[in-house]
Write a protein that holds these residues in place. Structure first.
Motif, PDB file in Angstrom:
ATOM      1  N   LEU A   1      94.039 -27.067  19.425  1.00 51.62           N
ATOM      2  CA  LEU A   1      94.333 -28.411  18.845  1.00 51.62           C
ATOM      3  C   LEU A   1      95.035 -29.700  19.492  1.00 51.62           C
ATOM      4  O   LEU A   1      95.256 -30.394  18.991  1.00 51.62           O
ATOM      5  CB  LEU A   1      94.673 -28.330  17.318  1.00 51.62           C
ATOM      6  N   PHE A   2      95.713 -28.966  20.588  1.00 51.26           N
ATOM      7  CA  PHE A   2      96.622 -30.050  21.196  1.00 51.26           C
ATOM      8  C   PHE A   2      95.644 -30.521  22.562  1.00 51.26           C
ATOM      9  O   PHE A   2      95.197 -29.838  23.347  1.00 51.26           O
ATOM     10  CB  PHE A   2      97.830 -29.172  21.930  1.00 51.26           C
ATOM     11  N   PRO A   3      95.552 -31.823  22.444  1.00 50.40           N
ATOM     12  CA  PRO A   3      94.467 -32.406  23.403  1.00 50.40           C
ATOM     13  C   PRO A   3      94.734 -32.382  24.861  1.00 50.40           C
ATOM     14  O   PRO A   3      96.109 -32.332  25.296  1.00 50.40           O
ATOM     15  CB  PRO A   3      94.214 -33.749  23.105  1.00 50.40           C
ATOM     16  N   MET A   4      93.900 -32.279  25.803  1.00 51.52           N
ATOM     17  CA  MET A   4      94.284 -32.362  27.177  1.00 51.52           C
ATOM     18  C   MET A   4      94.765 -33.986  27.451  1.00 51.52           C
ATOM     19  O   MET A   4      93.970 -34.863  27.072  1.00 51.52           O
ATOM     20  CB  MET A   4      92.773 -32.196  27.944  1.00 51.52           C
ATOM     21  N   LEU A   5      95.663 -34.150  28.365  1.00 51.43           N
ATOM     22  CA  LEU A   5      96.147 -35.517  28.703  1.00 51.43           C
ATOM     23  C   LEU A   5      95.936 -35.790  29.867  1.00 51.43           C
ATOM     24  O   LEU A   5      95.743 -36.831  30.181  1.00 51.43           O
ATOM     25  CB  LEU A   5      97.584 -35.420  28.374  1.00 51.43           C
ATOM     26  N   ALA A   6      96.000 -34.880  31.050  1.00 55.48           N
ATOM     27  CA  ALA A   6      95.734 -35.026  32.286  1.00 55.48           C
ATOM     28  C   ALA A   6      94.120 -35.425  32.616  1.00 55.48           C
ATOM     29  O   ALA A   6      93.164 -34.891  31.804  1.00 55.48           O
ATOM     30  CB  ALA A   6      96.052 -33.743  33.075  1.00 55.48           C
ATOM     31  N   GLY A   7      94.080 -36.621  33.307  1.00 52.31           N
ATOM     32  CA  GLY A   7      92.694 -37.087  33.418  1.00 52.31           C
ATOM     33  C   GLY A   7      92.102 -38.122  32.469  1.00 52.31           C
ATOM     34  O   GLY A   7      91.169 -38.485  32.458  1.00 52.31           O
ATOM     35  N   GLN A   8      92.984 -38.421  31.621  1.00 49.37           N
ATOM     36  CA  GLN A   8      92.750 -39.537  30.522  1.00 49.37           C
ATOM     37  C   GLN A   8      93.330 -40.635  31.061  1.00 49.37           C
ATOM     38  O   GLN A   8      94.513 -40.795  31.581  1.00 49.37           O
ATOM     39  CB  GLN A   8      93.246 -39.015  29.214  1.00 49.37           C
TER      40      GLN A   8
ATOM     41  N   ARG B   1      87.694 -27.246  20.459  1.00 51.62           N
ATOM     42  CA  ARG B   1      88.332 -27.164  19.086  1.00 51.62           C
ATOM     43  C   ARG B   1      88.763 -28.625  18.660  1.00 51.62           C
ATOM     44  O   ARG B   1      89.031 -28.850  17.484  1.00 51.62           O
ATOM     45  CB  ARG B   1      89.216 -25.958  19.052  1.00 51.62           C
ATOM     46  N   TYR B   2      89.569 -28.986  19.670  1.00 53.66           N
ATOM     47  CA  TYR B   2      89.987 -30.421  19.325  1.00 53.66           C
ATOM     48  C   TYR B   2      89.068 -31.489  19.175  1.00 53.66           C
ATOM     49  O   TYR B   2      89.220 -32.268  18.175  1.00 53.66           O
ATOM     50  CB  TYR B   2      90.841 -30.716  20.555  1.00 53.66           C
ATOM     51  N   THR B   3      88.152 -31.522  19.868  1.00 59.22           N
ATOM     52  CA  THR B   3      86.958 -32.557  19.587  1.00 59.22           C
ATOM     53  C   THR B   3      86.320 -32.569  18.347  1.00 59.22           C
ATOM     54  O   THR B   3      85.989 -33.241  17.911  1.00 59.22           O
ATOM     55  CB  THR B   3      85.823 -32.221  20.977  1.00 59.22           C
ATOM     56  N   TYR B   4      85.886 -31.074  18.025  1.00 57.41           N
ATOM     57  CA  TYR B   4      85.433 -30.729  16.926  1.00 57.41           C
ATOM     58  C   TYR B   4      86.275 -31.212  15.662  1.00 57.41           C
ATOM     59  O   TYR B   4      85.844 -31.871  14.653  1.00 57.41           O
ATOM     60  CB  TYR B   4      84.997 -29.397  16.501  1.00 57.41           C
ATOM     61  N   GLU B   5      87.516 -31.055  15.589  1.00 57.59           N
ATOM     62  CA  GLU B   5      88.562 -31.227  14.786  1.00 57.59           C
ATOM     63  C   GLU B   5      88.594 -32.865  14.353  1.00 57.59           C
ATOM     64  O   GLU B   5      88.702 -33.304  13.513  1.00 57.59           O
ATOM     65  CB  GLU B   5      89.860 -30.668  14.894  1.00 57.59           C
ATOM     66  N   GLN B   6      88.333 -33.567  15.558  1.00 56.89           N
ATOM     67  CA  GLN B   6      88.500 -34.970  15.441  1.00 56.89           C
ATOM     68  C   GLN B   6      87.424 -35.635  15.012  1.00 56.89           C
ATOM     69  O   GLN B   6      87.294 -36.514  14.262  1.00 56.89           O
ATOM     70  CB  GLN B   6      88.967 -35.815  16.932  1.00 56.89           C
ATOM     71  N   LEU B   7      86.228 -35.227  15.277  1.00 56.19           N
ATOM     72  CA  LEU B   7      84.935 -35.703  14.647  1.00 56.19           C
ATOM     73  C   LEU B   7      85.004 -35.472  13.123  1.00 56.19           C
ATOM     74  O   LEU B   7      84.661 -36.323  12.380  1.00 56.19           O
ATOM     75  CB  LEU B   7      83.668 -34.987  15.170  1.00 56.19           C
ATOM     76  N   LYS B   8      85.729 -34.331  12.711  1.00 55.31           N
ATOM     77  CA  LYS B   8      85.789 -33.887  11.176  1.00 55.31           C
ATOM     78  C   LYS B   8      86.789 -34.839  10.615  1.00 55.31           C
ATOM     79  O   LYS B   8      86.351 -35.353   9.604  1.00 55.31           O
ATOM     80  CB  LYS B   8      86.199 -32.604  10.960  1.00 55.31           C
ATOM     81  N   ASN B   9      87.894 -35.214  11.344  1.00 57.97           N
ATOM     82  CA  ASN B   9      88.624 -36.157  10.847  1.00 57.97           C
ATOM     83  C   ASN B   9      88.245 -37.687  10.637  1.00 57.97           C
ATOM     84  O   ASN B   9      88.344 -38.452   9.580  1.00 57.97           O
ATOM     85  CB  ASN B   9      89.942 -36.218  11.703  1.00 57.97           C
ATOM     86  N   PHE B  10      87.056 -38.012  11.553  1.00 55.46           N
ATOM     87  CA  PHE B  10      86.415 -39.229  11.542  1.00 55.46           C
ATOM     88  C   PHE B  10      85.688 -39.333  10.454  1.00 55.46           C
ATOM     89  O   PHE B  10      85.539 -40.238   9.631  1.00 55.46           O
ATOM     90  CB  PHE B  10      85.695 -39.459  12.752  1.00 55.46           C
ATOM     91  N   GLN B  11      84.903 -38.253  10.030  1.00 56.45           N
ATOM     92  CA  GLN B  11      84.097 -38.011   8.943  1.00 56.45           C
ATOM     93  C   GLN B  11      84.648 -38.115   7.699  1.00 56.45           C
ATOM     94  O   GLN B  11      83.959 -38.859   6.843  1.00 56.45           O
ATOM     95  CB  GLN B  11      83.150 -36.552   8.998  1.00 56.45           C
ATOM     96  N   SER B  12      85.775 -37.398   7.549  1.00 57.53           N
ATOM     97  CA  SER B  12      86.565 -37.571   6.148  1.00 57.53           C
ATOM     98  C   SER B  12      87.537 -38.871   6.314  1.00 57.53           C
ATOM     99  O   SER B  12      88.142 -38.910   5.045  1.00 57.53           O
ATOM    100  CB  SER B  12      87.365 -36.405   6.243  1.00 57.53           C
TER     101      SER B  12
END
Length: 220
Positions: A162-169, A60-71
């Motif tokens: 909508l809150f992203p994973m932080l661990a492993g980043q 869900r987070y990845t999808y929303e960010q892709l939409k945010n990039f698009q818009s």
């Protein structure tokens, strides 16, 4: 009809991620192909923090960010051409986001059985992602994180919705995004929930939180 179909697609997506068996993996990999140039073959991102890890990130987070990039709600000039509707329609965004969520990156070097060919061994090693331990007071960082960040990003840094994973980043990427938030260069809608906590933290707090997060990458 197109608008109704789009709404149905988004509703189905937000109802929950598809199981691995429901994903067209080959098509997802084909869609992901151009992304690998920056995010890597397995979605591990860039070690210098120039590109984020997207493997294992919530769909869900990845999808929303892709939409945010698009818009262009989230400005990122390199991402915009890849997310234009004719290049990456909603259906493809949804599929690649769901597939990436299933990609697991081990945090320990593999144990070879002896029957692998050279390419298989190389891929097994390349897929390993170990975030280097960052400098800082881990104990202090853990206290601040659990008090102010864990409620949204998860007690183990795995995120949710909508809150992203932080661990492993990679730490350098996280620091770069924090800086962008503080300079108001990247929208951070969740600040309303946390009463602008990022703006209240001291530089040492952030440094310690980032150090703490590097200790969470091996958790189950």
């Amino acid at each position: 009809m197109k608008k109704i179909s789009g709404l149905l697609l988004i509703a189905a997506f937000l109802s929950g991620p598809a199981g691995a068996a429901d994903i067209d993996v080959e098509k997802a990999k084909e869609i992901y192909g151009p992304c690998a140039a920056c995010h890597g073959q397995f979605g591990a991102g860039g070690k210098r923090g120039e590109y984020p890890r997207i493997a294992g990130q919530h769909a869900r987070y990845t999808y929303e960010q892709l939409k945010n990039f698009q818009s262009q709600h989230r400005l990122n000039l390199p991402m915009f051409p890849y997310t234009k509707e004719r290049e990456l329609p909603d259906e493809d965004m949804k599929l690649v986001a769901e597939w990436l969520a299933t990609v697991e990156l081990p945090t320990q070097m593999p144990t070879f059985k002896g029957d692998e060919d050279a390419l298989t061994r190389l891929n097994m090693v390349e897929k390993v992602m170990i975030v280097p331990r960052a400098e800082g007071d881990i104990e202090a960082g853990g206290k601040v994180y659990q008090e102010h960040c864990g409620g949204c990003h998860g007690r183990q840094g795995k995120g949710r919705g909508l809150f992203p994973m932080l661990a492993g980043q990679y730490t350098s990427y996280l620091q770069k995004q924090i800086d962008a938030y503080l300079r108001a260069e990247r929208p951070h809608e969740e600040e309303v929930v946390q009463d602008g906590i990022l703006y209240q933290l001291k530089p040492d707090d952030i440094r310690n939180i980032l150090a703490y997060l590097t200790t969470l990458q091996n958790t189950d």
